[in-house]
Design a protein around this motif. Structure first.
Motif, PDB file in Angstrom:
ATOM      1  N   TYR A  46       0.815  -1.217   0.000  1.00  0.00           N
ATOM      2  CA  TYR A  46       0.000   0.000   0.000  1.00  0.00           C
ATOM      3  C   TYR A  46       0.848   1.266   0.000  1.00  0.00           C
ATOM      4  O   TYR A  46       0.419   2.326  -0.462  1.00  0.00           O
ATOM      5  N   THR A  47       2.088   1.181   0.524  1.00  0.00           N
ATOM      6  CA  THR A  47       2.936   2.371   0.590  1.00  0.00           C
ATOM      7  C   THR A  47       3.542   2.722  -0.759  1.00  0.00           C
ATOM      8  O   THR A  47       4.041   3.835  -0.945  1.00  0.00           O
ATOM      9  N   ALA A  48       3.513   1.788  -1.702  1.00  0.00           N
ATOM     10  CA  ALA A  48       4.125   2.030  -3.015  1.00  0.00           C
ATOM     11  C   ALA A  48       3.147   2.632  -4.002  1.00  0.00           C
ATOM     12  O   ALA A  48       3.561   3.105  -5.071  1.00  0.00           O
ATOM     13  N   VAL A  49       1.844   2.622  -3.678  1.00  0.00           N
ATOM     14  CA  VAL A  49       0.827   3.016  -4.662  1.00  0.00           C
ATOM     15  C   VAL A  49      -0.218   3.950  -4.066  1.00  0.00           C
ATOM     16  O   VAL A  49      -1.400   3.866  -4.384  1.00  0.00           O
ATOM     17  N   ASN A  50       0.224   4.855  -3.157  1.00  0.00           N
ATOM     18  CA  ASN A  50      -0.692   5.900  -2.686  1.00  0.00           C
ATOM     19  C   ASN A  50      -1.920   5.328  -1.986  1.00  0.00           C
ATOM     20  O   ASN A  50      -3.034   5.789  -2.185  1.00  0.00           O
ATOM     21  N   PHE A  51      -1.712   4.294  -1.150  1.00  0.00           N
ATOM     22  CA  PHE A  51      -2.816   3.592  -0.480  1.00  0.00           C
ATOM     23  C   PHE A  51      -3.707   2.847  -1.477  1.00  0.00           C
ATOM     24  O   PHE A  51      -4.796   2.403  -1.133  1.00  0.00           O
ATOM     25  N   GLY A  52      -3.271   2.741  -2.720  1.00  0.00           N
ATOM     26  CA  GLY A  52      -4.071   2.076  -3.741  1.00  0.00           C
ATOM     27  C   GLY A  52      -5.042   2.991  -4.468  1.00  0.00           C
ATOM     28  O   GLY A  52      -5.802   2.527  -5.322  1.00  0.00           O
ATOM     29  N   LEU A  53      -5.035   4.292  -4.164  1.00  0.00           N
ATOM     30  CA  LEU A  53      -5.963   5.223  -4.806  1.00  0.00           C
ATOM     31  C   LEU A  53      -5.643   5.329  -6.294  1.00  0.00           C
ATOM     32  O   LEU A  53      -4.515   5.639  -6.685  1.00  0.00           O
ATOM     33  N   ILE A  54      -6.640   5.079  -7.128  1.00  0.00           N
ATOM     34  CA  ILE A  54      -6.458   5.086  -8.585  1.00  0.00           C
ATOM     35  C   ILE A  54      -6.403   6.521  -9.089  1.00  0.00           C
ATOM     36  O   ILE A  54      -7.212   7.375  -8.702  1.00  0.00           O
ATOM     37  N   ASP A  55      -5.457   6.787  -9.976  1.00  0.00           N
ATOM     38  CA  ASP A  55      -5.323   8.112 -10.587  1.00  0.00           C
ATOM     39  C   ASP A  55      -6.380   8.244 -11.682  1.00  0.00           C
ATOM     40  O   ASP A  55      -6.255   7.660 -12.762  1.00  0.00           O
ATOM     41  N   ARG A  56      -7.423   8.991 -11.390  1.00  0.00           N
ATOM     42  CA  ARG A  56      -8.550   9.100 -12.316  1.00  0.00           C
ATOM     43  C   ARG A  56      -9.289  10.403 -12.090  1.00  0.00           C
ATOM     44  O   ARG A  56      -9.064  11.119 -11.097  1.00  0.00           O
ATOM     45  N   ALA A  57     -10.189  10.731 -13.024  1.00  0.00           N
ATOM     46  CA  ALA A  57     -11.037  11.906 -12.878  1.00  0.00           C
ATOM     47  C   ALA A  57     -12.291  11.536 -12.093  1.00  0.00           C
ATOM     48  O   ALA A  57     -12.702  10.369 -12.052  1.00  0.00           O
ATOM     49  N   TYR A  58     -12.902  12.539 -11.457  1.00  0.00           N
ATOM     50  CA  TYR A  58     -14.126  12.350 -10.674  1.00  0.00           C
ATOM     51  C   TYR A  58     -15.204  13.325 -11.142  1.00  0.00           C
ATOM     52  O   TYR A  58     -14.890  14.434 -11.620  1.00  0.00           O
ATOM     53  N   PRO A  59     -16.482  12.967 -10.990  1.00  0.00           N
ATOM     54  CA  PRO A  59     -17.548  13.933 -11.283  1.00  0.00           C
ATOM     55  C   PRO A  59     -17.413  15.231 -10.496  1.00  0.00           C
ATOM     56  O   PRO A  59     -17.779  16.299 -10.995  1.00  0.00           O
ATOM     57  N   ALA A  60     -16.862  15.161  -9.293  1.00  0.00           N
ATOM     58  CA  ALA A  60     -16.717  16.371  -8.480  1.00  0.00           C
ATOM     59  C   ALA A  60     -15.739  17.353  -9.096  1.00  0.00           C
ATOM     60  O   ALA A  60     -15.805  18.557  -8.803  1.00  0.00           O
ATOM     61  N   ASP A  61     -14.833  16.870  -9.963  1.00  0.00           N
ATOM     62  CA  ASP A  61     -13.867  17.781 -10.580  1.00  0.00           C
ATOM     63  C   ASP A  61     -14.560  18.881 -11.372  1.00  0.00           C
ATOM     64  O   ASP A  61     -14.102  20.029 -11.391  1.00  0.00           O
ATOM     65  N   SER A  62     -15.664  18.535 -12.047  1.00  0.00           N
ATOM     66  CA  SER A  62     -16.340  19.496 -12.928  1.00  0.00           C
ATOM     67  C   SER A  62     -17.086  20.570 -12.160  1.00  0.00           C
ATOM     68  O   SER A  62     -17.519  21.567 -12.745  1.00  0.00           O
ATOM     69  N   GLU A  63     -17.257  20.385 -10.865  1.00  0.00           N
ATOM     70  CA  GLU A  63     -17.979  21.373 -10.064  1.00  0.00           C
ATOM     71  C   GLU A  63     -17.103  22.553  -9.678  1.00  0.00           C
ATOM     72  O   GLU A  63     -17.589  23.565  -9.189  1.00  0.00           O
ATOM     73  N   LYS A  64     -15.795  22.429  -9.864  1.00  0.00           N
ATOM     74  CA  LYS A  64     -14.904  23.529  -9.537  1.00  0.00           C
ATOM     75  C   LYS A  64     -15.115  24.679 -10.524  1.00  0.00           C
ATOM     76  O   LYS A  64     -15.151  24.478 -11.741  1.00  0.00           O
ATOM     77  N   LYS A  65     -15.261  25.880  -9.993  1.00  0.00           N
ATOM     78  CA  LYS A  65     -15.476  27.046 -10.849  1.00  0.00           C
ATOM     79  C   LYS A  65     -14.263  27.313 -11.726  1.00  0.00           C
ATOM     80  O   LYS A  65     -14.373  27.728 -12.868  1.00  0.00           O
ATOM     81  N   ASN A  66     -13.101  27.097 -11.159  1.00  0.00           N
ATOM     82  CA  ASN A  66     -11.861  27.334 -11.895  1.00  0.00           C
ATOM     83  C   ASN A  66     -11.220  25.987 -12.203  1.00  0.00           C
ATOM     84  O   ASN A  66     -10.718  25.319 -11.317  1.00  0.00           O
ATOM     85  N   HIS A  67     -11.250  25.578 -13.467  1.00  0.00           N
ATOM     86  CA  HIS A  67     -10.710  24.261 -13.826  1.00  0.00           C
ATOM     87  C   HIS A  67      -9.222  24.161 -13.515  1.00  0.00           C
ATOM     88  O   HIS A  67      -8.722  23.087 -13.179  1.00  0.00           O
ATOM     89  N   CYS A  68      -8.530  25.262 -13.615  1.00  0.00           N
ATOM     90  CA  CYS A  68      -7.093  25.253 -13.295  1.00  0.00           C
ATOM     91  C   CYS A  68      -6.873  24.895 -11.832  1.00  0.00           C
ATOM     92  O   CYS A  68      -5.879  24.256 -11.470  1.00  0.00           O
ATOM     93  N   GLU A  84     -17.241  13.974  -0.540  1.00  0.00           N
ATOM     94  CA  GLU A  84     -18.137  15.019  -0.050  1.00  0.00           C
ATOM     95  C   GLU A  84     -19.325  15.199  -0.995  1.00  0.00           C
ATOM     96  O   GLU A  84     -20.459  15.392  -0.542  1.00  0.00           O
ATOM     97  N   LYS A  85     -19.073  15.134  -2.303  1.00  0.00           N
ATOM     98  CA  LYS A  85     -20.161  15.273  -3.272  1.00  0.00           C
ATOM     99  C   LYS A  85     -21.138  14.109  -3.149  1.00  0.00           C
ATOM    100  O   LYS A  85     -22.367  14.313  -3.203  1.00  0.00           O
ATOM    101  N   LEU A  86     -20.621  12.890  -2.997  1.00  0.00           N
ATOM    102  CA  LEU A  86     -21.501  11.735  -2.848  1.00  0.00           C
ATOM    103  C   LEU A  86     -22.428  11.906  -1.650  1.00  0.00           C
ATOM    104  O   LEU A  86     -23.632  11.622  -1.733  1.00  0.00           O
ATOM    105  N   ASN A  87     -21.889  12.372  -0.543  1.00  0.00           N
ATOM    106  CA  ASN A  87     -22.719  12.586   0.647  1.00  0.00           C
ATOM    107  C   ASN A  87     -23.669  13.767   0.468  1.00  0.00           C
ATOM    108  O   ASN A  87     -24.824  13.714   0.894  1.00  0.00           O
ATOM    109  N   ARG A  88     -23.185  14.805  -0.169  1.00  0.00           N
ATOM    110  CA  ARG A  88     -24.017  15.996  -0.367  1.00  0.00           C
ATOM    111  C   ARG A  88     -25.205  15.694  -1.271  1.00  0.00           C
ATOM    112  O   ARG A  88     -26.312  16.210  -1.066  1.00  0.00           O
ATOM    113  N   ASP A  89     -24.990  14.855  -2.278  1.00  0.00           N
ATOM    114  CA  ASP A  89     -26.047  14.564  -3.252  1.00  0.00           C
ATOM    115  C   ASP A  89     -26.965  13.419  -2.813  1.00  0.00           C
ATOM    116  O   ASP A  89     -27.955  13.137  -3.492  1.00  0.00           O
ATOM    117  N   SER A  90     -26.628  12.727  -1.725  1.00  0.00           N
ATOM    118  CA  SER A  90     -27.449  11.598  -1.277  1.00  0.00           C
ATOM    119  C   SER A  90     -28.528  12.065  -0.313  1.00  0.00           C
ATOM    120  O   SER A  90     -28.402  13.126   0.317  1.00  0.00           O
TER     121      SER A  90
END
Length: 364
Positions: A46-68, A84-90
């Motif tokens: 787990y220490t070699a791969v960021n706890f196993g978190l996959i490098d990917r895009a999320y729907p929450a990314d598009s909610e940012k006003k400034n894409h940069c 946070e978005k999953l909980n907010r939208d549920s």
């Protein structure tokens, strides 16, 4: 009341609570490598791969006003926004939590099992308090186990500094010594981000290891735990002495899963629960395996000291079916009274020492 009677009564209560539970759990896959069938648990670091978190895009990314701005966030910051978005939208009957399930570092019982071999360990040595060189009743960490916990400590600090990871909002720990020590070595002294929850874990009975006749599963007293870590919280109604272990009967997988359901039900849907979406549970291989079964995750056996994060969805059931009245039975485990004759995969008691179902008594 005899200890065995009290144990059965307590577990009947746990099973009854499980039977009346109205929460269904599921693993939300696609976020961690550990979710994927191609990931081999036996070689995963787990220490070699960021706890196993996959490098990917999320729907929450598009909610940012400034894409940069999104591009400058780390993967863990973006993942936090997604949770946070999953909980907010549920709706109010649904919650999402990230469970960091950490296995304790190597204990003296682990070292003893490796030394004697699993068949002999299970049917004789594990029923003793220890031998002339080591004690494994409610086993403490070996020096190697301490080092494994410190690996987790250093990795958390690295992700805090480099990834601005959201550290746990709540900490839970099994009441057995090896998990208490592991949690302390892992989290005590971390330079936590400003505004994050401080490390003051809750000692929780139901997150303990599967209860067998092994003495390593026999926890010490509430007073011992308090004296070891006086600033930690011990949950309400925690008994002074261990009322579940009796050295005669063992929890079945179904009984342990019932206990895990009850434990999770006390973590989800509490006050401000949606705001506490990252949770650490320092526990054991067997109990983590049970939690993974309950939340529908694929089997993923952890090495000592390893951690697996899981994104869990909890949903309150809409139906109101009456609770079943049955409870989940335990099983009696026979064992040898003297060192066994063993082969590679089985344990055989000497002909002069037939298996018994009563606790072994030693002077250790």
């Amino acid at each position: 009341m005899k200890v065995i009677d009290l144990s059965l009564a307590l577990l009947a209560a746990v099973c009854s609570a499980q039977a009346s539970a109205t929460i269904e759990y599921s693993t939300v896959t696609g976020y961690f490598l550990q979710d994927e069938a191609a990931t081999d648990p036996s070689t995963f670091d787990y220490t070699a791969v960021n706890f196993g978190l996959i490098d990917r895009a999320y729907p929450a990314d598009s909610e940012k006003k400034n894409h940069c701005e999104t591009k400058t966030l780390t993967q863990w910051e973006r993942f936090y926004n997604q949770v946070e978005k999953l909980n907010r939208d549920s709706d109010e009957d649904v919650e999402y939590k990230v469970l960091f399930l950490g296995r304790h570092g190597e204990g003296f019982h682990n070292a003893a099992e490796s030394y004697f071999g699993t068949p002999a360990w299970n049917c004789y040595w594990a029923e003793l308090d220890g031998n002339s060189t080591a004690s494994w009743r409610d086993a403490a960490l070996t020096p190697n186990g301490v080092d494994q916990a410190l690996v987790a400590h250093n990795f958390w600090q690295k992700l805090i500094q480099e990834q601005n990871i959201h550290t746990p909002d709540d900490y839970y720990v099994s009441p057995l010594t090896r998990t208490l020590q592991t949690a302390n070595y892992t989290f005590e002294g971390l330079n936590l981000p400003h505004g994050s929850a401080q490390f003051k874990p809750v000692v929780k009975e139901l997150f303990r290891e599967g209860i067998s006749i092994h003495t390593c599963d026999h926890r010490r007293s509430k007073s011992y735990i308090h004296n070891l870590f006086p600033k930690w919280h011990i949950e309400k109604h925690f008994a002074e002495d261990d009322e579940l272990w009796n050295g005669v009967t063992s929890e079945t997988s179904d009984a342990q899963d019932a206990r895990s359901v009850q434990a999770l039900g006390e973590v989800f849907f509490s006050s401000s629960s949606k705001k506490h979406s990252f949770v650490s549970v320092t526990s054991h291989s067997g109990e983590i395996g049970s939690i993974l079964r309950v939340v529908g995750h694929r089997p993923f056996r952890l090495n000592t000291g390893a951690v697996i994060p899981v994104l869990v969805k909890a949903e309150k059931r809409k139906d109101h079916a009456p609770a079943p009245t049955t409870t989940v039975a335990w099983t009696t485990e026979p064992h040898c009274t003297v060192p066994p004759v063993t082969s590679g995969s089985v344990c055989v008691c000497p002909s002069s020492a037939a298996p018994v179902t009563t606790p072994l008594v030693t002077d250790l």
